[in-house]
Design a protein around this motif. Structure first.
Motif, mmCIF file in Angstrom:
data_model
loop_
_atom_site.group_PDB
_atom_site.id
_atom_site.type_symbol
_atom_site.label_atom_id
_atom_site.label_comp_id
_atom_site.label_asym_id
_atom_site.label_seq_id
_atom_site.Cartn_x
_atom_site.Cartn_y
_atom_site.Cartn_z
ATOM 1 N N UNK A 28 -5.660 8.084 -0.834
ATOM 2 C CA UNK A 28 -4.287 8.487 -0.536
ATOM 3 C C UNK A 28 -3.334 7.949 -1.601
ATOM 4 N N UNK A 29 -3.481 6.681 -1.934
ATOM 5 C CA UNK A 29 -2.589 6.049 -2.902
ATOM 6 C C UNK A 29 -2.795 6.573 -4.317
ATOM 7 N N UNK A 30 -4.045 6.818 -4.701
ATOM 8 C CA UNK A 30 -4.313 7.316 -6.050
ATOM 9 C C UNK A 30 -3.726 8.708 -6.249
ATOM 10 N N UNK A 31 -3.856 9.574 -5.258
ATOM 11 C CA UNK A 31 -3.291 10.919 -5.366
ATOM 12 C C UNK A 31 -1.769 10.842 -5.468
ATOM 13 N N UNK A 32 -1.162 9.990 -4.660
ATOM 14 C CA UNK A 32 0.296 9.834 -4.706
ATOM 15 C C UNK A 32 0.748 9.287 -6.057
ATOM 16 N N UNK A 77 -2.622 -1.072 -8.457
ATOM 17 C CA UNK A 77 -2.678 0.250 -9.080
ATOM 18 C C UNK A 77 -2.797 0.057 -10.581
ATOM 19 N N UNK A 78 -3.832 0.657 -11.169
ATOM 20 C CA UNK A 78 -4.094 0.549 -12.604
ATOM 21 C C UNK A 78 -3.906 1.934 -13.217
ATOM 22 N N UNK A 79 -2.857 2.078 -14.050
ATOM 23 C CA UNK A 79 -2.569 3.404 -14.574
ATOM 24 C C UNK A 79 -2.138 3.365 -16.038
ATOM 25 N N UNK A 91 7.218 2.470 -12.760
ATOM 26 C CA UNK A 91 6.523 1.560 -11.848
ATOM 27 C C UNK A 91 7.232 1.506 -10.498
ATOM 28 N N UNK A 92 8.557 1.464 -10.507
ATOM 29 C CA UNK A 92 9.315 1.441 -9.253
ATOM 30 C C UNK A 92 9.127 2.747 -8.481
ATOM 31 N N UNK A 93 9.067 3.872 -9.200
ATOM 32 C CA UNK A 93 8.836 5.166 -8.550
ATOM 33 C C UNK A 93 7.446 5.200 -7.903
ATOM 34 N N UNK A 94 6.463 4.626 -8.590
ATOM 35 C CA UNK A 94 5.111 4.569 -8.027
ATOM 36 C C UNK A 94 5.132 3.743 -6.748
ATOM 37 N N UNK A 113 2.590 -3.991 -3.627
ATOM 38 C CA UNK A 113 2.079 -2.897 -4.457
ATOM 39 C C UNK A 113 2.227 -3.373 -5.895
ATOM 40 N N UNK A 114 1.123 -3.809 -6.477
ATOM 41 C CA UNK A 114 1.113 -4.353 -7.826
ATOM 42 C C UNK A 114 0.743 -3.249 -8.810
ATOM 43 N N UNK A 115 1.628 -2.978 -9.759
ATOM 44 C CA UNK A 115 1.393 -1.939 -10.758
ATOM 45 C C UNK A 115 0.908 -2.618 -12.033
ATOM 46 N N UNK A 116 -0.255 -2.203 -12.503
ATOM 47 C CA UNK A 116 -0.830 -2.720 -13.746
ATOM 48 C C UNK A 116 -0.826 -1.582 -14.758
ATOM 49 N N UNK A 117 -0.001 -1.703 -15.797
ATOM 50 C CA UNK A 117 0.043 -0.677 -16.839
ATOM 51 C C UNK A 117 -1.070 -0.997 -17.818
ATOM 52 N N UNK A 118 -2.087 -0.143 -17.815
ATOM 53 C CA UNK A 118 -3.270 -0.378 -18.634
ATOM 54 C C UNK A 118 -3.033 0.030 -20.081
#
Length: 147
Positions: A28-32, A77-79, A91-94, A113-118
């Motif tokens: 669910x989270x990956x699709x969003x 989340x790794x993106x 990142x805030x939008x995610x 919700x931790x956003x990791x910018x790869x």
């Protein structure tokens, strides 16, 4: 960490329960996350790479959901982001999108919700990534088969 990979959504006195697996939450989270403007791709794992080779799509790649010691849900989340975007804004939008989506679908709340910018994806690299999606079949039908 939780002892099991499921979360109890509801239960009643009759013993009826509704549980959801953490891997479903990851999907669910990956699709969003993939639908947020500025996100180029999600990071894969060895498992998602093997699934790609076998012709399966791993929709939960790039997201790891866990339960902390206080029984709170935590998402990592790794993106990859498109080059030129404002990283904190994306990142805030995610984070907003994931929080809204998980609440709408499960009535659960994510404590973190931790956003990791790869990495960043440049236009020429994005064209190459899009070309990989349009690759030929693994076992294409030949003209000799008469099909």
């Amino acid at each position: 960490m939780a002892e099991s990979s499921t979360i109890l959504l509801t239960s009643n006195d009759a013993g009826d329960e509704i549980k959801i697996d953490l891997s479903v939450l990851e999907i669910i989270l990956a699709i969003a996350a993939q639908k947020v403007d500025g996100v180029a791709a999600m990071r894969g794992s060895l498992k998602s790479g093997l699934n790609w080779v076998l012709g399966r799509e791993d929709r939960g790649k790039g997201v790891a959901v866990s339960v902390d010691h206080d029984q709170n849900l935590v998402a990592d989340v790794y993106s990859y982001f498109d080059s030129g975007v404002n990283v904190p804004q994306v990142a805030a939008k995610i984070q907003a999108s994931l929080s809204k989506q998980i609440t709408q679908m499960t009535d659960l709340k994510l404590s973190q919700i931790n956003i990791h910018v790869v990495g960043l994806v440049f236009p020429e690299e994005k064209a190459q990534l899009d070309g990989e999606k349009d690759q030929k079949e693994l076992f294409p039908k030949s003209e000799k088969d008469g099909e």
